[in-house]
Motif scaffolding. Sequence first.
Motif, PDB file in Angstrom:
ATOM      1  N   VAL A 137       3.475 -27.765  25.419  1.00 19.06           N
ATOM      2  CA  VAL A 137       2.485 -27.199  26.340  1.00 19.06           C
ATOM      3  C   VAL A 137       1.546 -28.299  26.835  1.00 19.06           C
ATOM      4  N   LEU A 138       1.085 -29.145  25.921  1.00 10.72           N
ATOM      5  CA  LEU A 138       0.194 -30.240  26.315  1.00 10.72           C
ATOM      6  C   LEU A 138       0.887 -31.205  27.261  1.00 10.72           C
ATOM      7  N   LYS A 139       2.128 -31.546  26.960  1.00  9.91           N
ATOM      8  CA  LYS A 139       2.873 -32.450  27.831  1.00  9.91           C
ATOM      9  C   LYS A 139       3.100 -31.823  29.202  1.00  9.91           C
TER      10      LYS A 139
ATOM     11  N   SER B 109     -10.648 -25.565  34.070  1.00  8.04           N
ATOM     12  CA  SER B 109     -11.065 -24.589  35.083  1.00  8.04           C
ATOM     13  C   SER B 109     -10.293 -23.289  34.869  1.00  8.04           C
ATOM     14  N   PRO B 110     -10.764 -22.204  35.467  1.00  5.97           N
ATOM     15  CA  PRO B 110     -10.025 -20.937  35.359  1.00  5.97           C
ATOM     16  C   PRO B 110      -8.578 -21.064  35.855  1.00  5.97           C
ATOM     17  N   GLU B 111      -8.355 -21.850  36.908  1.00 14.78           N
ATOM     18  CA  GLU B 111      -7.005 -22.028  37.436  1.00 14.78           C
ATOM     19  C   GLU B 111      -6.111 -22.750  36.424  1.00 14.78           C
ATOM     20  N   THR B 112      -6.668 -23.758  35.761  1.00 11.61           N
ATOM     21  CA  THR B 112      -5.897 -24.500  34.766  1.00 11.61           C
ATOM     22  C   THR B 112      -5.606 -23.624  33.558  1.00 11.61           C
ATOM     23  N   LEU B 113      -6.536 -22.756  33.190  1.00 17.22           N
ATOM     24  CA  LEU B 113      -6.300 -21.836  32.078  1.00 17.22           C
ATOM     25  C   LEU B 113      -5.132 -20.892  32.375  1.00 17.22           C
ATOM     26  N   VAL B 114      -4.995 -20.493  33.627  1.00 14.76           N
ATOM     27  CA  VAL B 114      -3.849 -19.656  34.019  1.00 14.76           C
ATOM     28  C   VAL B 114      -2.561 -20.437  33.812  1.00 14.76           C
ATOM     29  N   LYS B 115      -2.551 -21.707  34.227  1.00 19.35           N
ATOM     30  CA  LYS B 115      -1.364 -22.541  34.050  1.00 19.35           C
ATOM     31  C   LYS B 115      -1.045 -22.722  32.566  1.00 19.35           C
ATOM     32  N   ILE B 116      -2.054 -22.898  31.738  1.00 16.03           N
ATOM     33  CA  ILE B 116      -1.843 -23.030  30.294  1.00 16.03           C
ATOM     34  C   ILE B 116      -1.178 -21.773  29.748  1.00 16.03           C
ATOM     35  N   GLU B 117      -1.627 -20.610  30.159  1.00 17.01           N
ATOM     36  CA  GLU B 117      -1.011 -19.357  29.704  1.00 17.01           C
ATOM     37  C   GLU B 117       0.449 -19.285  30.125  1.00 17.01           C
ATOM     38  N   GLN B 118       0.761 -19.746  31.332  1.00 18.68           N
ATOM     39  CA  GLN B 118       2.141 -19.766  31.794  1.00 18.68           C
ATOM     40  C   GLN B 118       2.986 -20.702  30.935  1.00 18.68           C
ATOM     41  N   LEU B 119       2.467 -21.884  30.645  1.00 16.74           N
ATOM     42  CA  LEU B 119       3.187 -22.847  29.818  1.00 16.74           C
ATOM     43  C   LEU B 119       3.377 -22.316  28.397  1.00 16.74           C
ATOM     44  N   LYS B 120       2.355 -21.660  27.858  1.00 15.30           N
ATOM     45  CA  LYS B 120       2.483 -21.074  26.524  1.00 15.30           C
ATOM     46  C   LYS B 120       3.604 -20.042  26.490  1.00 15.30           C
TER      47      LYS B 120
ATOM     48  N   TYR C 129       1.553 -31.338  34.932  1.00 17.30           N
ATOM     49  CA  TYR C 129       0.999 -30.494  35.998  1.00 17.30           C
ATOM     50  C   TYR C 129      -0.250 -31.123  36.608  1.00 17.30           C
ATOM     51  N   LEU C 130      -1.100 -31.698  35.763  1.00 16.52           N
ATOM     52  CA  LEU C 130      -2.353 -32.307  36.233  1.00 16.52           C
ATOM     53  C   LEU C 130      -2.155 -33.735  36.724  1.00 16.52           C
TER      54      LEU C 130
END
Length: 64
Positions: free
Chosen positions: A4-6, A35-46, A11-12
């Motif tokens: 997920v971190l990778k 940011s809220p947008e990045t948190l959404v991406k993190i949830e997708q990656l998780k 992504y960033l």
Amino acid sequence: MLKVLKGLAEYLDISLGDLVEGMALHAFEGKVPFSPETLVKIEQLKAVYGLTLTAADAHRLVER
């Protein structure tokens, strides 16, 4: 978690080291690193990588 971190670093468009450094610096100051947008991406990656751990799980992990 590492996947997920990778994925997030990719992504960033930053290195994994820069991502971890930024997260640590924000944590040291008690600030939210994403940011809220990045948190959404993190949830997708998780979801993609099946990561179900949360911050609460960190207190239950045992070093060997």
